[in-house]
Design an enzyme around this catalytic site. Structure first.
Site, mmCIF file in Angstrom:
data_model
loop_
_atom_site.group_PDB
_atom_site.id
_atom_site.type_symbol
_atom_site.label_atom_id
_atom_site.label_comp_id
_atom_site.label_asym_id
_atom_site.label_seq_id
_atom_site.Cartn_x
_atom_site.Cartn_y
_atom_site.Cartn_z
ATOM 1 N N SER A 61 -67.809 -57.220 35.700
ATOM 2 C CA SER A 61 -68.084 -55.835 36.102
ATOM 3 C C SER A 61 -69.354 -55.263 35.497
ATOM 4 O O SER A 61 -69.909 -54.292 36.022
ATOM 5 C CB SER A 61 -66.904 -54.934 35.718
ATOM 6 O OG SER A 61 -66.652 -55.001 34.329
ATOM 7 N N ASP A 113 -65.909 -45.109 31.881
ATOM 8 C CA ASP A 113 -64.509 -45.016 32.315
ATOM 9 C C ASP A 113 -63.524 -45.695 31.373
ATOM 10 O O ASP A 113 -62.406 -46.002 31.751
ATOM 11 C CB ASP A 113 -64.364 -45.606 33.715
ATOM 12 C CG ASP A 113 -64.826 -47.064 33.774
ATOM 13 O OD1 ASP A 113 -65.209 -47.617 32.728
ATOM 14 O OD2 ASP A 113 -64.804 -47.652 34.875
ATOM 15 N N HIS A 124 -66.500 -49.526 31.087
ATOM 16 C CA HIS A 124 -67.897 -49.774 31.438
ATOM 17 C C HIS A 124 -68.833 -48.710 30.860
ATOM 18 O O HIS A 124 -68.392 -47.610 30.515
ATOM 19 C CB HIS A 124 -68.036 -49.821 32.962
ATOM 20 C CG HIS A 124 -67.034 -50.710 33.612
ATOM 21 N ND1 HIS A 124 -65.889 -50.231 34.242
ATOM 22 C CD2 HIS A 124 -66.971 -52.055 33.697
ATOM 23 C CE1 HIS A 124 -65.183 -51.253 34.692
ATOM 24 N NE2 HIS A 124 -65.809 -52.368 34.378
#
Length: 389
Positions: free
Chosen positions: A44, A353, A356
């Protein structure tokens, strides 16, 4: 600061500076690399839309700070890979899995959120969010992409505008940012720190295999990020609470960061071995861990606030709740609200969040690593096609 320690630090920076200067002299700096494409592999931290294309789009407020709408990234804006592309004069990478509106003329992104180097052998839901698109799967996708793009490009027409040239695969930059989830997945399976460390050699053996495969497919320039300080991530600290005595001066969990550092030391050894095994390859090892930890531990100095709290989250010490994630709609006093709307200024926050980084933090880290200050060899991004002699 203790004068002896201060003296050591000054000496270290002098040595680093001289090393960088020596490298610069070993290559012709006028011969900047003209990378026509980027092929990225990762999780991610560099996913520009892969997981969203496969399992549903990451909704608002993701993307709000730059794209002004969800862009497939788990971030309020751009990622480090976006800044790499911009620096090289290339468009932002489309995800290989995203078939809608994609242009792969200047590369493709095979990263997906939740990806690991070593396959998890479970479903996405069983692993609590880890992707089925492990690094070996990403390489298989790349291999298929390389073969099939040339079949279609040779047909001419619009395909020439949308697909890379055959020679671009050997001239491209191959970027890797993966490994973090291999460490955290162990803890999610209730493994001890020693057990997590024990499987790192196998993880890195699989990493080396994929880099060799990429080399065999023409790859020559590799830019490899190590893993960041996982012990500073709100979701790790919230899901695995520890005693205050287990926290370092920055408030991060010491044992998790020590595992990340162990992984990074072994990764550096693996990169050294790859340089010996792949004689035509230029492989740059980039210490993003040190850059990220510097930002987190000295947040105020760099203009950031609350480095260990999520910006887009809800409740708890770290503004993170595993059951109420960024973008979730919840009711408070009968009124439906979007989790994340309370994050008014992501530009001063490091964590987006709970998992990240924000665009602002990604930009800060990129600015630190782009000139080679955190790299081995100490090579800037625009010279990453040159071997260290």
């Amino acid at each position: 600061m203790n004068p002896l320690i201060q003296g050591c630090c000054i000496t270290l920076w002098v040595v680093v500076g001289l090393s960088s200067l020596a490298f610069t002299k070993s290559v012709d700096v006028s011969k900047q690399c003209q990378f026509p494409a980027i092929f990225n592999f990762g999780d991610s931290n560099s996913d520009t839309g892969g997981l969203s294309a496969a399992f549903g789009q990451a909704g608002p407020p993701h993307g709000e700070s730059f794209f002004h709408h969800p862009s497939g990234r788990y971030c309020d804006g751009r990622l480090i890979i976006d800044f790499i592309a911009k620096k090289l004069g290339l468009p932002y990478l489309n995800a290989f899995l995203d078939s809608v509106g994609s242009n792969f003329r200047h590369g493709a992104n095979f990263a997906t959120a939740g990806s690991t180097i070593r396959p998890q052998n479970t479903t996405l839901h069983q692993t609590g969010g880890f992707s089925p698109f492990s690094l070996d799967v990403q390489f298989n996708q790349f291999s298929d992409f390389q073969r099939r793009t040339q079949i279609f490009r040779n047909k001419g027409g619009v395909y020439k505008k949308l697909l890379p040239k055959a020679e671009d695969f050997s001239r491209a930059l191959y970027t890797f940012d993966i490994g973090q989830n291999d460490l955290t997945s162990g803890y999610f399976h209730n493994m001890s720190t020693d057990q997590v460390k024990a499987y790192v050699p196998d993880v890195l053996a699989q990493f080396k295999t994929v880099v060799k495969y990429a080399y065999d497919h023409g790859g020559r320039s590799f830019w490899v990020h190590n893993t960041g300080p996982v012990g500073c991530l709100p979701y790790i600290m919230d899901l695995h609470p520890v005693k205050a005595s287990s926290l370092d001066k920055a408030g991060c969990v010491t044992q998790y960061n020590e595992v990340a550092q162990f992984f990074n030391r072994e990764l550096k050894v693996a990169v050294f071995q790859l340089r010996k095994q792949l004689p035509l390859a230029a492989i740059t090892y980039v210490d993003v861990y040190s850059a990220k930890y510097s930002l987190i531990s000295q947040a105020g100095k760099h203009g950031f606030k609350e480095p260990l709290r999520a910006c887009c989250g809800h409740g708890g010490k770290y503004n993170y709740n595993v059951h109420i994630g960024c973008g979730t709609k919840i009711k408070i006093n009968g009124t439906e609200i979007l989790v994340g709307k309370s994050c008014k200024d992501p530009s001063v926050k490091i964590n987006w969040d709970g998992v990240h980084y924000t665009q602002a933090a990604n930009k800060w880290v990129f600015d630190k690593i782009v000139d080679g200050s955190f790299s081995d060899p100490p090579i800037p991004l625009n010279l990453a096609c040159h071997k260290h002699i």
